[in-house]
Design a protein around this motif. Structure first.
Motif, PDB file in Angstrom:
ATOM      1  N   ASP A 109     -10.499 -18.750 -16.865  1.00  0.00           N
ATOM      2  CA  ASP A 109      -9.566 -19.002 -15.755  1.00  0.00           C
ATOM      3  C   ASP A 109      -8.764 -17.749 -15.427  1.00  0.00           C
ATOM      4  N   LEU A 110      -8.337 -17.022 -16.464  1.00  0.00           N
ATOM      5  CA  LEU A 110      -7.536 -15.821 -16.255  1.00  0.00           C
ATOM      6  C   LEU A 110      -8.361 -14.738 -15.566  1.00  0.00           C
ATOM      7  N   ALA A 111      -9.600 -14.554 -16.002  1.00  0.00           N
ATOM      8  CA  ALA A 111     -10.455 -13.541 -15.384  1.00  0.00           C
ATOM      9  C   ALA A 111     -10.717 -13.872 -13.920  1.00  0.00           C
ATOM     10  N   ARG A 112     -10.943 -15.125 -13.615  1.00  0.00           N
ATOM     11  CA  ARG A 112     -11.188 -15.517 -12.228  1.00  0.00           C
ATOM     12  C   ARG A 112      -9.931 -15.340 -11.376  1.00  0.00           C
ATOM     13  N   ALA A 113      -8.767 -15.613 -11.955  1.00  0.00           N
ATOM     14  CA  ALA A 113      -7.517 -15.410 -11.217  1.00  0.00           C
ATOM     15  C   ALA A 113      -7.294 -13.932 -10.927  1.00  0.00           C
ATOM     16  N   ASP A 170     -17.089  -5.945 -30.762  1.00  0.00           N
ATOM     17  CA  ASP A 170     -16.479  -4.627 -30.922  1.00  0.00           C
ATOM     18  C   ASP A 170     -15.329  -4.389 -29.938  1.00  0.00           C
ATOM     19  N   TYR A 171     -15.248  -5.196 -28.913  1.00  0.00           N
ATOM     20  CA  TYR A 171     -14.123  -5.123 -27.989  1.00  0.00           C
ATOM     21  C   TYR A 171     -13.946  -6.485 -27.328  1.00  0.00           C
ATOM     22  N   ASP A 172     -12.768  -6.699 -26.765  1.00  0.00           N
ATOM     23  CA  ASP A 172     -12.437  -7.956 -26.092  1.00  0.00           C
ATOM     24  C   ASP A 172     -12.899  -7.847 -24.640  1.00  0.00           C
ATOM     25  N   ASP A 173     -13.932  -8.611 -24.285  1.00  0.00           N
ATOM     26  CA  ASP A 173     -14.527  -8.473 -22.962  1.00  0.00           C
ATOM     27  C   ASP A 173     -13.572  -8.924 -21.856  1.00  0.00           C
ATOM     28  N   GLU A 174     -12.764  -9.930 -22.109  1.00  0.00           N
ATOM     29  CA  GLU A 174     -11.808 -10.364 -21.094  1.00  0.00           C
ATOM     30  C   GLU A 174     -10.775  -9.278 -20.832  1.00  0.00           C
ATOM     31  N   LEU A 175     -10.279  -8.629 -21.882  1.00  0.00           N
ATOM     32  CA  LEU A 175      -9.304  -7.552 -21.696  1.00  0.00           C
ATOM     33  C   LEU A 175      -9.930  -6.382 -20.944  1.00  0.00           C
ATOM     34  N   LEU A 176     -11.176  -6.068 -21.249  1.00  0.00           N
ATOM     35  CA  LEU A 176     -11.848  -4.989 -20.519  1.00  0.00           C
ATOM     36  C   LEU A 176     -11.948  -5.349 -19.039  1.00  0.00           C
ATOM     37  N   PHE A 177     -12.340  -6.578 -18.751  1.00  0.00           N
ATOM     38  CA  PHE A 177     -12.470  -7.001 -17.355  1.00  0.00           C
ATOM     39  C   PHE A 177     -11.120  -6.930 -16.645  1.00  0.00           C
ATOM     40  N   LEU A 178     -10.075  -7.414 -17.287  1.00  0.00           N
ATOM     41  CA  LEU A 178      -8.743  -7.386 -16.673  1.00  0.00           C
ATOM     42  C   LEU A 178      -8.311  -5.950 -16.390  1.00  0.00           C
ATOM     43  N   HIS A 238       0.975 -15.544 -16.142  1.00  0.00           N
ATOM     44  CA  HIS A 238      -0.052 -16.485 -16.602  1.00  0.00           C
ATOM     45  C   HIS A 238       0.068 -16.760 -18.103  1.00  0.00           C
ATOM     46  N   GLY A 239       1.195 -16.379 -18.685  1.00  0.00           N
ATOM     47  CA  GLY A 239       1.454 -16.710 -20.079  1.00  0.00           C
ATOM     48  C   GLY A 239       0.663 -15.915 -21.093  1.00  0.00           C
TER      49      GLY A 239
END
Length: 216
Positions: free
Chosen positions: A14-18, A56-64, A98-99
């Motif tokens: 949800d966060l990535a889509r937002a 090896d890395y957080d994909d959501e953080l990379l995308f953000l 978004h908390g």
């Protein structure tokens, strides 16, 4: 027709889509396309380095970090800071709204603020280093030879470059001309201003250091 999320298997939280929607709604097409390509190229360079997403890395953080890294060139990035810092601040506001936990906000902030800082970003954790590398691959062609040609062609077909080089240069320079605080001395924006709008250039290193020695 498939969406970029479907075609390229972008993070679907949800966060990535937002964040994707925020970038799409607030950025001009050339900048939004660049932001998404930055992620695709960052992920591809990570794969070339043997880095595995969510291991090896957080994909959501990379995308953000990638999709929000140029918010400083939108209305969300107003505030008198160079565009890298303004964008990092805007992304942090969005994430906190978004908390998102502060330690995760800090990673995204660093990734965005440092994305034009060679020699620094690359020494940081993978999410930060890869935003820098993905952006450099898309704008300057750095490390593109480490990416599959099929990925590069697909990314540029689905998310065309448009007038990226000229448009992003003009955006940075016009921002600085309107507010000189956005191009502090010895920064990447100040380098562009000195080349493309020298009449608005700030002090040089020689001018900055031409001050009397402090009284001892």
């Amino acid at each position: 027709m498939s969406t970029p999320h479907e075609e390229f298997d972008l993070p679907g939280t949800d966060l990535a889509r937002a964040a994707y929607r925020l970038a799409e709604e607030s950025e001009e097409a050339y900048l939004f396309n660049h932001s998404v390509r930055t992620y695709l190229f960052a992920r591809g360079i990570g794969h070339d380095q043997g880095l595995r997403p969510d291991e090896d890395y957080d994909d959501e953080l990379l995308f953000l970090g990638c999709v929000l890294h140029d918010l400083g060139l939108t209305e969300d990035g107003e505030g008198g800071q160079r565009f890298e810092v303004a964008g990092a601040d805007a992304a942090a506001r969005f994430l906190r709204g978004h908390g998102v936990a502060e330690d995760r906000v800090e990673v995204v902030w660093d990734a965005i603020a440092l994305h034009t800082s060679p020699g620094i970003a690359g020494r940081k954790r993978p999410e930060i280093a890869l935003v820098h590398l993905g952006s450099g691959a898309d704008v300057l062609g750095l490390s593109v030879d480490r990416l599959p040609a099929s990925l590069v062609h697909a990314a540029r077909r689905r998310l065309p470059r448009l007038d990226l080089t000229e448009a992003i240069t003009a955006a940075i320079v016009e921002d600085a001309k309107a507010d000189p605080r956005k191009a502090p001395p010895l920064t990447f924006p100040s380098l562009l201003v000195a080349e493309y709008a020298p009449e608005h250039a700030g002090p040089t290193w020689r001018q900055l250091t031409a001050t009397p020695d402090p009284v001892g």
